[in-house]
Design a protein around this motif. Structure first.
Motif, PDB file in Angstrom:
ATOM      1  N   ARG A 196     -14.612  77.690  33.337  1.00  0.00           N
ATOM      2  CA  ARG A 196     -15.309  77.660  34.625  1.00  0.00           C
ATOM      3  C   ARG A 196     -15.391  79.059  35.253  1.00  0.00           C
ATOM      4  O   ARG A 196     -16.443  79.482  35.729  1.00  0.00           O
ATOM      5  N   VAL A 197     -14.257  79.766  35.251  1.00  0.00           N
ATOM      6  CA  VAL A 197     -14.211  81.054  35.946  1.00  0.00           C
ATOM      7  C   VAL A 197     -15.031  82.114  35.224  1.00  0.00           C
ATOM      8  O   VAL A 197     -15.472  83.099  35.828  1.00  0.00           O
ATOM      9  N   LEU A 198     -15.259  81.897  33.928  1.00  0.00           N
ATOM     10  CA  LEU A 198     -16.067  82.850  33.165  1.00  0.00           C
ATOM     11  C   LEU A 198     -17.566  82.598  33.321  1.00  0.00           C
ATOM     12  O   LEU A 198     -18.376  83.390  32.879  1.00  0.00           O
ATOM     13  N   SER A 199     -17.917  81.477  33.946  1.00  0.00           N
ATOM     14  CA  SER A 199     -19.327  81.184  34.192  1.00  0.00           C
ATOM     15  C   SER A 199     -19.729  81.728  35.557  1.00  0.00           C
ATOM     16  O   SER A 199     -18.890  81.983  36.421  1.00  0.00           O
ATOM     17  N   THR A 200     -21.003  81.922  35.761  1.00  0.00           N
ATOM     18  CA  THR A 200     -21.473  82.456  37.044  1.00  0.00           C
ATOM     19  C   THR A 200     -21.455  81.413  38.147  1.00  0.00           C
ATOM     20  O   THR A 200     -21.324  81.740  39.318  1.00  0.00           O
ATOM     21  N   SER A 201     -21.545  80.135  37.769  1.00  0.00           N
ATOM     22  CA  SER A 201     -21.638  79.065  38.764  1.00  0.00           C
ATOM     23  C   SER A 201     -20.307  78.427  39.104  1.00  0.00           C
ATOM     24  O   SER A 201     -20.179  77.752  40.130  1.00  0.00           O
ATOM     25  N   GLY A 202     -19.299  78.610  38.242  1.00  0.00           N
ATOM     26  CA  GLY A 202     -18.030  77.933  38.442  1.00  0.00           C
ATOM     27  C   GLY A 202     -18.045  76.495  37.961  1.00  0.00           C
ATOM     28  O   GLY A 202     -17.061  75.770  38.116  1.00  0.00           O
ATOM     29  N   GLU A 203     -19.159  76.074  37.351  1.00  0.00           N
ATOM     30  CA  GLU A 203     -19.260  74.717  36.840  1.00  0.00           C
ATOM     31  C   GLU A 203     -18.786  74.667  35.386  1.00  0.00           C
ATOM     32  O   GLU A 203     -18.535  75.693  34.747  1.00  0.00           O
ATOM     33  N   CYS A 204     -18.667  73.449  34.860  1.00  0.00           N
ATOM     34  CA  CYS A 204     -18.280  73.275  33.468  1.00  0.00           C
ATOM     35  C   CYS A 204     -19.333  73.889  32.542  1.00  0.00           C
ATOM     36  O   CYS A 204     -20.524  73.900  32.854  1.00  0.00           O
ATOM     37  N   GLN A 205     -18.888  74.392  31.424  1.00  0.00           N
ATOM     38  CA  GLN A 205     -19.779  74.969  30.421  1.00  0.00           C
ATOM     39  C   GLN A 205     -20.310  73.847  29.537  1.00  0.00           C
ATOM     40  O   GLN A 205     -19.580  73.275  28.709  1.00  0.00           O
ATOM     41  N   ASP A 206     -21.573  73.545  29.692  1.00  0.00           N
ATOM     42  CA  ASP A 206     -22.166  72.394  29.013  1.00  0.00           C
ATOM     43  C   ASP A 206     -22.134  72.546  27.496  1.00  0.00           C
ATOM     44  O   ASP A 206     -21.878  71.581  26.767  1.00  0.00           O
ATOM     45  N   ARG A 207     -22.379  73.749  26.988  1.00  0.00           N
ATOM     46  CA  ARG A 207     -22.398  73.935  25.535  1.00  0.00           C
ATOM     47  C   ARG A 207     -21.032  73.623  24.920  1.00  0.00           C
ATOM     48  O   ARG A 207     -20.947  72.955  23.874  1.00  0.00           O
ATOM     49  N   ALA A 208     -19.960  74.083  25.555  1.00  0.00           N
ATOM     50  CA  ALA A 208     -18.612  73.826  25.030  1.00  0.00           C
ATOM     51  C   ALA A 208     -18.316  72.331  25.017  1.00  0.00           C
ATOM     52  O   ALA A 208     -17.717  71.806  24.063  1.00  0.00           O
ATOM     53  N   ASN A 209     -18.726  71.633  26.059  1.00  0.00           N
ATOM     54  CA  ASN A 209     -18.498  70.192  26.098  1.00  0.00           C
ATOM     55  C   ASN A 209     -19.290  69.458  25.020  1.00  0.00           C
ATOM     56  O   ASN A 209     -18.798  68.510  24.395  1.00  0.00           O
ATOM     57  N   LYS A 210     -20.520  69.892  24.775  1.00  0.00           N
ATOM     58  CA  LYS A 210     -21.319  69.265  23.722  1.00  0.00           C
ATOM     59  C   LYS A 210     -20.710  69.513  22.343  1.00  0.00           C
ATOM     60  O   LYS A 210     -20.746  68.640  21.468  1.00  0.00           O
ATOM     61  N   LEU A 211     -20.129  70.695  22.154  1.00  0.00           N
ATOM     62  CA  LEU A 211     -19.454  70.978  20.893  1.00  0.00           C
ATOM     63  C   LEU A 211     -18.247  70.069  20.711  1.00  0.00           C
ATOM     64  O   LEU A 211     -17.988  69.577  19.599  1.00  0.00           O
ATOM     65  N   ALA A 212     -17.512  69.826  21.786  1.00  0.00           N
ATOM     66  CA  ALA A 212     -16.364  68.920  21.703  1.00  0.00           C
ATOM     67  C   ALA A 212     -16.812  67.516  21.308  1.00  0.00           C
ATOM     68  O   ALA A 212     -16.187  66.861  20.455  1.00  0.00           O
ATOM     69  N   LEU A 213     -17.890  67.047  21.903  1.00  0.00           N
ATOM     70  CA  LEU A 213     -18.397  65.716  21.572  1.00  0.00           C
ATOM     71  C   LEU A 213     -18.883  65.648  20.128  1.00  0.00           C
ATOM     72  O   LEU A 213     -18.660  64.647  19.428  1.00  0.00           O
ATOM     73  N   SER A 214     -19.531  66.720  19.660  1.00  0.00           N
ATOM     74  CA  SER A 214     -19.997  66.758  18.270  1.00  0.00           C
ATOM     75  C   SER A 214     -18.826  66.735  17.300  1.00  0.00           C
ATOM     76  O   SER A 214     -18.850  66.034  16.272  1.00  0.00           O
ATOM     77  N   PHE A 215     -17.796  67.504  17.633  1.00  0.00           N
ATOM     78  CA  PHE A 215     -16.601  67.511  16.789  1.00  0.00           C
ATOM     79  C   PHE A 215     -15.961  66.127  16.761  1.00  0.00           C
ATOM     80  O   PHE A 215     -15.577  65.626  15.692  1.00  0.00           O
ATOM     81  N   ASN A 216     -15.830  65.496  17.925  1.00  0.00           N
ATOM     82  CA  ASN A 216     -15.203  64.173  17.984  1.00  0.00           C
ATOM     83  C   ASN A 216     -15.951  63.159  17.119  1.00  0.00           C
ATOM     84  O   ASN A 216     -15.341  62.365  16.403  1.00  0.00           O
ATOM     85  N   LYS A 217     -17.272  63.201  17.185  1.00  0.00           N
ATOM     86  CA  LYS A 217     -18.071  62.262  16.389  1.00  0.00           C
ATOM     87  C   LYS A 217     -17.862  62.501  14.894  1.00  0.00           C
ATOM     88  O   LYS A 217     -17.656  61.556  14.119  1.00  0.00           O
ATOM     89  N   ALA A 218     -17.895  63.773  14.497  1.00  0.00           N
ATOM     90  CA  ALA A 218     -17.748  64.105  13.078  1.00  0.00           C
ATOM     91  C   ALA A 218     -16.328  63.837  12.588  1.00  0.00           C
ATOM     92  O   ALA A 218     -16.125  63.314  11.480  1.00  0.00           O
ATOM     93  N   ALA A 219     -15.323  64.188  13.398  1.00  0.00           N
ATOM     94  CA  ALA A 219     -13.936  63.965  12.989  1.00  0.00           C
ATOM     95  C   ALA A 219     -13.616  62.480  12.888  1.00  0.00           C
ATOM     96  O   ALA A 219     -12.880  62.046  11.996  1.00  0.00           O
ATOM     97  N   SER A 220     -14.170  61.690  13.790  1.00  0.00           N
ATOM     98  CA  SER A 220     -13.960  60.245  13.732  1.00  0.00           C
ATOM     99  C   SER A 220     -14.497  59.667  12.425  1.00  0.00           C
ATOM    100  O   SER A 220     -13.866  58.808  11.796  1.00  0.00           O
ATOM    101  N   LYS A 221     -15.663  60.158  11.994  1.00  0.00           N
ATOM    102  CA  LYS A 221     -16.235  59.699  10.725  1.00  0.00           C
ATOM    103  C   LYS A 221     -15.369  60.119   9.541  1.00  0.00           C
ATOM    104  O   LYS A 221     -15.167  59.352   8.592  1.00  0.00           O
ATOM    105  N   VAL A 222     -14.826  61.343   9.597  1.00  0.00           N
ATOM    106  CA  VAL A 222     -13.940  61.816   8.536  1.00  0.00           C
ATOM    107  C   VAL A 222     -12.740  60.882   8.407  1.00  0.00           C
ATOM    108  O   VAL A 222     -12.360  60.470   7.295  1.00  0.00           O
ATOM    109  N   LEU A 223     -12.145  60.526   9.528  1.00  0.00           N
ATOM    110  CA  LEU A 223     -10.975  59.650   9.491  1.00  0.00           C
ATOM    111  C   LEU A 223     -11.321  58.275   8.939  1.00  0.00           C
ATOM    112  O   LEU A 223     -10.564  57.691   8.160  1.00  0.00           O
ATOM    113  N   ASN A 224     -12.457  57.768   9.343  1.00  0.00           N
ATOM    114  CA  ASN A 224     -12.884  56.463   8.849  1.00  0.00           C
ATOM    115  C   ASN A 224     -13.126  56.505   7.335  1.00  0.00           C
ATOM    116  O   ASN A 224     -12.704  55.593   6.602  1.00  0.00           O
TER     117      ASN A 224
END
Length: 367
Positions: free
Chosen positions: A228-256
């Motif tokens: 947040r502090v590294l962004s100009t707006s102080g808001e959440c970094q959307d790209r980082a959150n989307k990467l987390a969601l992509s990882f979760n989806k892919a890792a869940s499939k790996v486990l399955n």
């Protein structure tokens, strides 16, 4: 270091069977990063990823730094306590012995470590997941020498294994232009690279005896105070959150996939992204008053990447979602742990000895 709600618990239940004179308990072998480190980096003298100064550990036991990157307990601490499991000591603790391993297991987690060997290089010293698995192989040889191969195999197949890694691979690797991975991959190919590496590591752990596994998914890492502090707006970094969601989806499939293909494997994915995101979006619903800045901060100088003795503490640590720029507070970790326990239906392990007690929470500090 980072906000990761998590990544890997290997689980097999083994109910106190006497083997060659040993009453083997259910223990944990923990693999991870700063979210699970209980002191390994304190013994890496050149590591820049450290939690060896006040006010780390202020709400744990005697209130002194113990290597945890938190004011109190880790998610793994809390889950283990609720399941009646002993807390495993750091692998690099000089007092570690075969008997302690048989009674408590071992924690290999290292602040700054990642799934990839190249992750966190600027921390100088840290243990990657491959290195942690290598150290685990050494532990297996120690135990085989003490109680024999057959007994050791049963002991390790009966242990719970925890590994929480992944967010460093983004925050302290792919999302930083100083790393080669940042320009060698795009978002999708990096997630593929990361999860296929994880697949190989989990197959190796299975080969070493792990039969049940849970991987903790990543939380909304774009919402940690550092991002947040590294962004100009102080808001959440959307790209980082989307990467987390992509990882979760892919890792869940790996486990399955692995659960369906490896002999006797029952692998699970512990995803707490939604609840953590809701805590950050609606903190008052969970008893928090602050979800965007750290409790421990160096005045107006931010980001102060670690909590140091000169830092000031928030008035009430239980009201802050984040302890420092990277890591959740004890109170937030408890919510995360409870969500994972509920989702995966964990039950207490039936052991003779009482579980490790939860730490006493020290009084709050005033600003």
């Amino acid at each position: 270091m980072k906000f990761i709600v998590a990544i890997t618990i290997l689980v097999v239940t083994f109910f106190g069977i006497a083997i060659d004179g040993y009453n083997c308990k259910v223990v944990q072998f923990i693999f991870g990063d700063s979210l699970s480190d209980v002191g390994n980096n304190m013994h890496l003298s050149r590591s820049l990823a450290q939690a060896n100064l006040p006010w780390y550990g202020i709400d744990f036991g005697n209130g002194l730094p113990n290597g945890r990157f938190c004011n109190g307990r880790t998610v793994s601490d809390i889950i283990g306590d609720r399941l009646g499991l002993p807390r495993p000591p750091a692998f690099l603790d000089p007092s570690l012995t075969e008997d302690i391993i048989l009674e408590n297991g071992v924690n290999f987690a290292s602040g700054g470590g990642g799934i990839l060997n190249e992750t966190g290089g600027y921390f100088i010293q840290r243990l990657s997941l491959y290195k942690q698995i290598e150290l685990f192989q050494g532990v297996q040889e120690m135990i085989r020498s003490k109680i024999g191969k057959e007994a050791a195999d049963k002991f390790f197949q009966g242990a719970r294994y925890v590994a929480a890694l992944g967010s460093n691979d983004f925050i302290n690797n792919y999302l930083m232009p100083v790393y080669r991975d940042s320009w060698s991959y795009n978002d999708q190919t990096f997630v593929d690279y990361l999860t296929e590496t994880l697949r190989s590591q989990l197959k190796l752990l299975h080969k070493l005896g792990a039969r049940k596994l849970m991987v903790f998914g990543l939380g909304p890492m774009g919402c940690i105070p550092l991002q947040r502090v590294l962004s100009t707006s102080g808001e959440c970094q959307d790209r980082a959150n989307k990467l987390a969601l992509s990882f979760n989806k892919a890792a869940s499939k790996v486990l399955n996939d692995l659960s369906n293909s490896l002999p006797n494997a029952s692998f699970q994915f512990g995803d707490a992204y939604d609840v953590v995101n809701d805590v950050i979006s609606n903190p008052s619903n969970y008893g928090f008053s602050n979800a965007d800045s750290p409790c421990c901060s160096f005045g107006r100088i931010r980001p102060a990447l670690t909590c140091v003795p000169a830092s000031s503490l928030c008035t009430d640590r239980s009201k802050y979602v984040f302890w420092d720029e990277y890591h959740p507070s004890d109170s937030a970790n408890e919510i995360i742990a409870n969500e994972i326990i509920k989702k995966l239906g964990f039950e207490r392990v039936d052991q003779t000895d009482a579980p490790s007690p939860s730490p006493a929470i020290a009084p709050s500090f005033e600003d």
